[in-house]
Design a protein around this motif. Structure first.
Motif, PDB file in Angstrom:
ATOM      1  N   LEU A 198       0.834  -1.202   0.000  1.00 53.01           N
ATOM      2  CA  LEU A 198       0.000   0.000   0.000  1.00 53.01           C
ATOM      3  C   LEU A 198       0.869   1.253   0.000  1.00 53.01           C
ATOM      4  O   LEU A 198       0.578   2.212  -0.727  1.00 53.01           O
TER       5      LEU A 198
ATOM      6  N   CYS B 165       2.111   1.750  -3.480  1.00 57.61           N
ATOM      7  CA  CYS B 165       1.048   2.277  -4.349  1.00 57.61           C
ATOM      8  C   CYS B 165       0.849   3.781  -4.127  1.00 57.61           C
ATOM      9  O   CYS B 165       0.706   4.544  -5.089  1.00 57.61           O
ATOM     10  N   VAL B 166       0.835   4.194  -2.871  1.00 54.69           N
ATOM     11  CA  VAL B 166       0.670   5.622  -2.549  1.00 54.69           C
ATOM     12  C   VAL B 166       1.824   6.430  -3.134  1.00 54.69           C
ATOM     13  O   VAL B 166       1.614   7.464  -3.768  1.00 54.69           O
TER      14      VAL B 166
ATOM     15  N   ILE C  69       1.432   6.760  -6.904  1.00 57.22           N
ATOM     16  CA  ILE C  69       0.414   7.756  -7.267  1.00 57.22           C
ATOM     17  C   ILE C  69       0.989   9.160  -7.108  1.00 57.22           C
ATOM     18  O   ILE C  69       0.841  10.009  -7.984  1.00 57.22           O
TER      19      ILE C  69
ATOM     20  N   LEU D 142      -6.356  11.021  -3.876  1.00 64.21           N
ATOM     21  CA  LEU D 142      -5.406   9.933  -3.657  1.00 64.21           C
ATOM     22  C   LEU D 142      -6.147   8.619  -3.405  1.00 64.21           C
ATOM     23  O   LEU D 142      -5.827   7.582  -3.988  1.00 64.21           O
ATOM     24  N   THR D 143      -7.181   8.687  -2.569  1.00 64.35           N
ATOM     25  CA  THR D 143      -7.986   7.499  -2.284  1.00 64.35           C
ATOM     26  C   THR D 143      -8.686   7.004  -3.542  1.00 64.35           C
ATOM     27  O   THR D 143      -8.709   5.801  -3.826  1.00 64.35           O
TER      28      THR D 143
ATOM     29  N   ASN E  47      -7.803   7.426  -6.671  1.00 62.73           N
ATOM     30  CA  ASN E  47      -6.806   6.839  -7.572  1.00 62.73           C
ATOM     31  C   ASN E  47      -6.392   5.443  -7.105  1.00 62.73           C
ATOM     32  O   ASN E  47      -6.236   4.536  -7.919  1.00 62.73           O
ATOM     33  N   ALA E  48      -6.224   5.288  -5.815  1.00 60.61           N
ATOM     34  CA  ALA E  48      -5.854   3.980  -5.270  1.00 60.61           C
ATOM     35  C   ALA E  48      -6.981   2.974  -5.481  1.00 60.61           C
ATOM     36  O   ALA E  48      -6.741   1.816  -5.819  1.00 60.61           O
ATOM     37  N   ARG E  49      -8.223   3.421  -5.325  1.00 66.25           N
ATOM     38  CA  ARG E  49      -9.381   2.525  -5.478  1.00 66.25           C
ATOM     39  C   ARG E  49      -9.561   2.030  -6.908  1.00 66.25           C
ATOM     40  O   ARG E  49     -10.245   1.036  -7.120  1.00 66.25           O
TER      41      ARG E  49
ATOM     42  N   LEU F 198      -5.982   4.468   4.486  1.00 66.27           N
ATOM     43  CA  LEU F 198      -4.974   5.243   3.770  1.00 66.27           C
ATOM     44  C   LEU F 198      -4.281   6.284   4.653  1.00 66.27           C
ATOM     45  O   LEU F 198      -3.071   6.473   4.546  1.00 66.27           O
TER      46      LEU F 198
END
Length: 110
Positions: free
Chosen positions: A9, A12-13, A16, A27-28, A30-32, A42
């Motif tokens: 995770l 991934c952050v 992004i 951000l959330t 994009n992660a989703r 997050l």
């Protein structure tokens, strides 16, 4: 179906954020697009990355209130580079284990 660990995770952050600064909601979102993650999951990751020096944050006014933005640091870019290298090794090992036809000696993918 598969649980995502804290390190993945974080990677991934950072990935992004390597495309540019953004605020928590975006951000959330994009992660989703890639993984199932809640905002409540997050924000502790963001705090850990900030504490480790991999990202910084700043506030910008937006419609009469402040919006908190996150920015990857040079250290964070180096961390991301390491995560990406490690991911390639990890992915190859998992593929080798999962993508073999039972009883196949040539490691042919299913």
């Amino acid at each position: 179906m598969f649980q995502i660990g804290a390190t993945l995770l974080e990677a991934c952050v950072l990935s992004i954020l390597s495309d540019g600064d953004t605020y928590g909601y975006i951000l959330t979102q994009n992660a989703r697009e890639i993984i199932n993650v809640a905002e409540s999951t997050l924000y502790p990751v963001l705090r850990r990355l900030q504490k480790s020096g991999d990202l910084t944050m700043y506030d910008m006014p937006y419609e009469g209130r402040l919006r908190r933005y996150y920015k990857i640091t040079d250290k964070g870019l180096e961390t991301l580079k390491t995560y990406r290298k490690e991911w390639l090794v990890y992915r190859a090992k998992v593929n080798r284990m999962l993508m073999v036809t039972e009883g196949d000696n040539d490691n042919e993918k299913v």
